[in-house]
Design a protein around this motif. Structure first.
Motif, PDB file in Angstrom:
ATOM      1  N   ALA A 126       4.352   4.514   4.255  1.00 39.85           N
ATOM      2  CA  ALA A 126       4.608   3.120   4.629  1.00 39.85           C
ATOM      3  C   ALA A 126       3.646   2.212   3.848  1.00 39.85           C
ATOM      4  O   ALA A 126       2.553   2.641   3.486  1.00 39.85           O
ATOM      5  CB  ALA A 126       4.393   2.931   6.133  1.00 39.85           C
ATOM      6  N   PRO A 127       4.044   0.964   3.619  1.00 41.15           N
ATOM      7  CA  PRO A 127       5.281   0.310   4.052  1.00 41.15           C
ATOM      8  C   PRO A 127       6.524   0.672   3.239  1.00 41.15           C
ATOM      9  O   PRO A 127       7.629   0.358   3.650  1.00 41.15           O
ATOM     10  CB  PRO A 127       4.950  -1.173   3.882  1.00 41.15           C
ATOM     11  CG  PRO A 127       3.948  -1.205   2.772  1.00 41.15           C
ATOM     12  CD  PRO A 127       3.119   0.028   2.947  1.00 41.15           C
ATOM     13  N   SER A 128       6.357   1.352   2.110  1.00 45.93           N
ATOM     14  CA  SER A 128       7.488   1.844   1.334  1.00 45.93           C
ATOM     15  C   SER A 128       7.015   3.021   0.508  1.00 45.93           C
ATOM     16  O   SER A 128       5.995   2.926  -0.186  1.00 45.93           O
ATOM     17  CB  SER A 128       8.051   0.760   0.417  1.00 45.93           C
ATOM     18  OG  SER A 128       9.044   1.300  -0.447  1.00 45.93           O
ATOM     19  N   ARG A 132       9.091  -1.041  -5.249  1.00 43.89           N
ATOM     20  CA  ARG A 132      10.102  -2.081  -5.092  1.00 43.89           C
ATOM     21  C   ARG A 132       9.643  -3.306  -5.858  1.00 43.89           C
ATOM     22  O   ARG A 132       8.475  -3.390  -6.262  1.00 43.89           O
ATOM     23  CB  ARG A 132      10.302  -2.397  -3.610  1.00 43.89           C
ATOM     24  CG  ARG A 132      10.734  -1.169  -2.799  1.00 43.89           C
ATOM     25  CD  ARG A 132      11.081  -1.488  -1.371  1.00 43.89           C
ATOM     26  NE  ARG A 132      11.324  -0.255  -0.607  1.00 43.89           N
ATOM     27  CZ  ARG A 132      12.472   0.397  -0.578  1.00 43.89           C
ATOM     28  NH1 ARG A 132      13.510  -0.066  -1.262  1.00 43.89           N
ATOM     29  NH2 ARG A 132      12.606   1.503   0.132  1.00 43.89           N
ATOM     30  N   PHE A 135       6.602  -4.541  -4.451  1.00 42.44           N
ATOM     31  CA  PHE A 135       5.650  -3.503  -4.052  1.00 42.44           C
ATOM     32  C   PHE A 135       5.635  -2.410  -5.126  1.00 42.44           C
ATOM     33  O   PHE A 135       6.368  -1.426  -5.042  1.00 42.44           O
ATOM     34  CB  PHE A 135       6.062  -2.920  -2.697  1.00 42.44           C
ATOM     35  CG  PHE A 135       5.022  -2.003  -2.093  1.00 42.44           C
ATOM     36  CD1 PHE A 135       3.858  -2.511  -1.538  1.00 42.44           C
ATOM     37  CD2 PHE A 135       5.224  -0.627  -2.077  1.00 42.44           C
ATOM     38  CE1 PHE A 135       2.906  -1.671  -0.978  1.00 42.44           C
ATOM     39  CE2 PHE A 135       4.275   0.228  -1.525  1.00 42.44           C
ATOM     40  CZ  PHE A 135       3.123  -0.308  -0.976  1.00 42.44           C
ATOM     41  N   TRP A 198      13.886   7.621   2.586  1.00 44.82           N
ATOM     42  CA  TRP A 198      12.763   7.056   1.841  1.00 44.82           C
ATOM     43  C   TRP A 198      13.219   5.924   0.929  1.00 44.82           C
ATOM     44  O   TRP A 198      12.482   4.962   0.692  1.00 44.82           O
ATOM     45  CB  TRP A 198      12.097   8.118   0.983  1.00 44.82           C
ATOM     46  CG  TRP A 198      11.478   9.245   1.716  1.00 44.82           C
ATOM     47  CD1 TRP A 198      11.021   9.259   3.010  1.00 44.82           C
ATOM     48  CD2 TRP A 198      11.222  10.552   1.191  1.00 44.82           C
ATOM     49  NE1 TRP A 198      10.501  10.480   3.318  1.00 44.82           N
ATOM     50  CE2 TRP A 198      10.609  11.296   2.231  1.00 44.82           C
ATOM     51  CE3 TRP A 198      11.442  11.160  -0.037  1.00 44.82           C
ATOM     52  CZ2 TRP A 198      10.217  12.628   2.046  1.00 44.82           C
ATOM     53  CZ3 TRP A 198      11.064  12.475  -0.210  1.00 44.82           C
ATOM     54  CH2 TRP A 198      10.453  13.204   0.822  1.00 44.82           C
ATOM     55  N   GLU A 201      14.549   2.830   3.552  1.00 45.79           N
ATOM     56  CA  GLU A 201      13.694   2.287   4.614  1.00 45.79           C
ATOM     57  C   GLU A 201      12.501   1.506   4.066  1.00 45.79           C
ATOM     58  O   GLU A 201      11.853   1.924   3.109  1.00 45.79           O
ATOM     59  CB  GLU A 201      13.170   3.424   5.507  1.00 45.79           C
ATOM     60  CG  GLU A 201      14.253   4.166   6.268  1.00 45.79           C
ATOM     61  CD  GLU A 201      14.712   3.434   7.512  1.00 45.79           C
ATOM     62  OE1 GLU A 201      14.286   2.286   7.752  1.00 45.79           O
ATOM     63  OE2 GLU A 201      15.514   4.024   8.264  1.00 45.79           O
ATOM     64  N   GLN A 202      12.220   0.375   4.722  1.00 45.49           N
ATOM     65  CA  GLN A 202      11.044  -0.428   4.441  1.00 45.49           C
ATOM     66  C   GLN A 202      10.393  -0.820   5.763  1.00 45.49           C
ATOM     67  O   GLN A 202      11.079  -1.082   6.742  1.00 45.49           O
ATOM     68  CB  GLN A 202      11.402  -1.690   3.658  1.00 45.49           C
ATOM     69  CG  GLN A 202      12.097  -1.437   2.331  1.00 45.49           C
ATOM     70  CD  GLN A 202      12.334  -2.718   1.557  1.00 45.49           C
ATOM     71  OE1 GLN A 202      11.432  -3.530   1.378  1.00 45.49           O
ATOM     72  NE2 GLN A 202      13.564  -2.900   1.083  1.00 45.49           N
ATOM     73  N   PHE A 204       7.602  -3.190   5.956  1.00 48.59           N
ATOM     74  CA  PHE A 204       6.693  -4.317   5.739  1.00 48.59           C
ATOM     75  C   PHE A 204       6.571  -5.178   6.994  1.00 48.59           C
ATOM     76  O   PHE A 204       5.466  -5.549   7.408  1.00 48.59           O
ATOM     77  CB  PHE A 204       7.174  -5.160   4.550  1.00 48.59           C
ATOM     78  CG  PHE A 204       7.128  -4.427   3.240  1.00 48.59           C
ATOM     79  CD1 PHE A 204       5.950  -4.322   2.526  1.00 48.59           C
ATOM     80  CD2 PHE A 204       8.267  -3.816   2.729  1.00 48.59           C
ATOM     81  CE1 PHE A 204       5.902  -3.632   1.317  1.00 48.59           C
ATOM     82  CE2 PHE A 204       8.233  -3.134   1.528  1.00 48.59           C
ATOM     83  CZ  PHE A 204       7.050  -3.034   0.823  1.00 48.59           C
TER      84      PHE A 204
END
Length: 269
Positions: A126-128, A132, A135, A198, A201-202, A204
């Protein structure tokens, strides 16, 4: 005590409630692709201090039922709620490793921390887990796609290769085989489904909804959930404490088990 909690009409979650008469209960959510037995070296230390340890196998893993559906974080968090309610747990420390840490975070946000007084995250995804646009700190999308493709082609080889980069310190061949066997106990479809989660899902927004004291343990040499993820967790969770594990990779629960157990015990007492 070992039993199964029914969380859906066709899904039972395996629970190992160790030392049910103990104090300061802690519930462990394991990482991918293992099961609750991965915390063996935590159970041994905490039980000696009189702690009640509760290990669960996520759906699709270990001794839990293995449906073909329900591997998104919302459903997995709902499974945790089912266990907490069935056992009547209150004031627990909720803990999770890797994907289990992500599920714990989703639980805290989705269920407003029901029954939980403290949160412990171990190399949480987490958070990812993946990089991204906003991120750039996780794995590349292609890395996860490679894991998925390898699981379809030769799941035992994929699991063995994953185990090779799990620990920073050298482990014995029997230990590697033991951990490998934990992964083989999972269903192939659940192993693949979590890897797809994985990507989608996020967490944040979930981080800011956590209102309890939080311990973050993370190996600085982690090759799976890279260390910057821990920095993001620490920044996003109020009242959180980050402890870098200087001699650990993703398997920090074994790489630095004495330091890990000391930090965890001091936190939950």
């Amino acid at each position: 005590m070992e039993y199964w909690v029914r969380v859906a009409p066709d899904v039972r979650i395996y629970v190992n409630d160790i030392n049910p008469g103990g104090r300061n209960p802690i519930l462990f959510i394991h990482g991918w692709p293992a099961n609750h037995r991965m915390f063996e070296y935590q159970y041994n230390a905490l039980l000696g201090a009189g702690i009640r340890c509760i290990g669960i196998d996520m759906r699709g893993y270990g001794l839990s039922d293995k449906p073909v559906w329900g591997y998104d974080y919302n459903t997995l968090a709902d499974d945790v709620r089912g266990v907490i309610d069935a056992l009547g747990l209150r004031g627990i420390t909720l803990s999770g490793h890797s994907t289990g840490g992500a599920v714990a975070i989703r639980y805290m946000a989705r269920h407003q921390g029901h029954g939980v007084s403290k949160l412990a995250l171990f190399a949480a995804a987490a958070p990812s887990l993946i990089q991204r646009p906003n991120f750039p700190y996780g794995l590349k999308l292609s890395d996860v796609e490679e894991i998925i493709n390898a699981a379809h082609a030769d799941r035992p080889q994929m699991l063995w290769d994953f185990g090779e980069k799990l620990f920073y310190k050298k482990v014995t061949a029997p230990f590697s085989e033991w951990f490998f066997q934990l992964g083989l106990q999972a269903a192939s479809w659940s192993t693949i489904a979590i890897a797809h989660s994985w990507i989608s899902e996020q967490l944040f927004q979930d981080l800011g909804q956590i209102r309890v004291p939080t311990l973050i343990l993370h190996g600085i040499h982690d090759q799976v959930c890279l260390y910057p993820l821990a920095l993001a967790q620490n920044q996003g969770i109020a009242h959180s404490k980050l402890v870098p594990m200087e001699e650990s990779g993703h398997g920090l629960f074994y790489d630095q088990r004495e330091d890990f157990n000391r930090e965890l015990l001091g936190f939950i007492r």
